[in-house]
Design an enzyme around this catalytic site. Structure first.
Site, short mmCIF file in Angstrom:
data_model
loop_
_atom_site.label_atom_id
_atom_site.label_comp_id
_atom_site.label_asym_id
_atom_site.label_seq_id
_atom_site.Cartn_x
_atom_site.Cartn_y
_atom_site.Cartn_z
N HIS A 17 18.77 4.11 21.01
CA HIS A 17 18.46 4.60 19.66
C HIS A 17 19.44 5.44 18.95
O HIS A 17 19.94 5.30 17.77
CB HIS A 17 17.07 5.47 19.55
N LYS A 41 -2.12 4.08 18.98
CA LYS A 41 -1.14 3.86 19.88
C LYS A 41 -0.98 5.00 20.66
O LYS A 41 -0.62 6.20 20.26
CB LYS A 41 0.13 3.16 19.37
N ARG A 98 17.91 -5.89 20.31
CA ARG A 98 18.31 -6.32 21.50
C ARG A 98 18.25 -7.79 22.11
O ARG A 98 18.83 -8.26 21.36
CB ARG A 98 17.53 -5.28 22.43
N SER A 136 12.28 2.45 25.48
CA SER A 136 11.69 3.57 25.69
C SER A 136 10.55 3.27 26.99
O SER A 136 10.30 3.95 27.72
CB SER A 136 10.97 4.20 24.47
P1 ADP Z 1 8.91 0.52 17.89
O1 ADP Z 1 7.73 0.97 18.71
O2 ADP Z 1 8.84 0.26 16.46
O3 ADP Z 1 9.45 -0.81 18.49
P2 ADP Z 1 11.01 1.72 19.40
O4 ADP Z 1 11.09 3.39 19.01
O5 ADP Z 1 10.61 1.08 20.50
O6 ADP Z 1 10.03 1.42 18.17
O7 ADP Z 1 12.43 1.36 18.50
C1 ADP Z 1 12.90 1.46 17.41
C2 ADP Z 1 13.80 0.80 16.88
O8 ADP Z 1 15.03 0.72 17.56
C3 ADP Z 1 13.53 -0.95 16.83
O9 ADP Z 1 14.03 -1.61 15.72
C4 ADP Z 1 14.15 -1.44 18.17
O10 ADP Z 1 14.53 -2.56 18.65
C5 ADP Z 1 15.43 -0.43 18.15
N1 ADP Z 1 15.91 -0.31 19.71
C6 ADP Z 1 15.16 0.39 20.53
N2 ADP Z 1 15.95 0.51 21.84
C7 ADP Z 1 17.16 -0.14 21.37
C8 ADP Z 1 18.36 -0.30 22.16
N3 ADP Z 1 18.53 0.02 23.29
N4 ADP Z 1 19.38 -0.76 21.36
C9 ADP Z 1 19.34 -1.11 20.15
N5 ADP Z 1 18.05 -0.84 19.44
C10 ADP Z 1 17.07 -0.30 20.07
#
Ligand code: ADP
Length: 167
Positions: A17, A41, A98, A136
């Protein structure tokens, strides 16, 4: 001034992130990192805990800290993302990509949001090599099972993650 909204669960924020935020600052004047508050959620961290960890993690990696911090805002939202974008006057949604697995979900979300609000565009930044497999959920799973994940998350997140999991 171009503002992008970077929405997500951020439960918790990972290096992936942070990388998207830093890359996003190349293209946008201001990024609002928006934590989705979704009562349906279940999350490990509360929205406030997630916001605090994001604030602690932004702008800690360079000597341009102050400038960077001032261009990143952290907030939370409920309901439709497009409504939140309109409320903030932002026309761009920033998301990270990703593996191929992200693609279908992101395509559906982007198209639904475009259907709901044609004036808002979703833009994607590719994950870098180091964070390609970082999510995450995986970080939480590995940490729960005793794995060492500190290097995959910002410095202040590791101890909080282990404390939350009672380790
Ligand atoms: P959500 O629950 O909406 O998927 P996340 O917190 O998991 O939210 O992720 C928010 C955004 O960040 C999403 O677009 C996700 O694809 C991106 N993201 C999460 N981890 C990574 C990473 N390691 N590299 C690039 N983008 C990421």
């Amino acid at each position: 001034m171009t503002t992008a909204i970077y929405p997500g669960s951020f439960d918790p924020i990972t290096n992936g992130h942070v990388c998207i935020i830093e890359s996003g600052l190349v293209a946008f004047d201001r990024i609002i990192v928006a934590v989705l508050s979704n009562p349906r959620k279940s999350a490990l961290f509360t929205v406030n805990e997630r916001i605090e960890m994001i604030r602690e993690s932004v702008g800690k990696t360079s000597d341009k800290d102050e400038v960077r911090r001032s261009r990143v805002e952290v907030d939370s939202f409920e309901g439709l993302l497009v409504d939140y974008c309109n409320q903030k006057g932002a026309r761009v949604v920033l998301r990270g990509l990703r593996a191929v697995a992200d693609f279908e979900y992101e395509l559906q979300m982007a198209n639904m949001n475009r259907h709901l609000e044609p004036n808002i565009e979703t833009m994607f930044i590719m994950a870098n090599d180091a964070n390609f497999y970082v999510s995450s959920n995986l970080v939480k799973e590995a940490a729960k099972l005793g794995g060492e994940v500190s290097r995959l998350v910002p410095p202040s997140v590791g101890p909080k993650l282990y404390a939350k999991l009672g380790r």
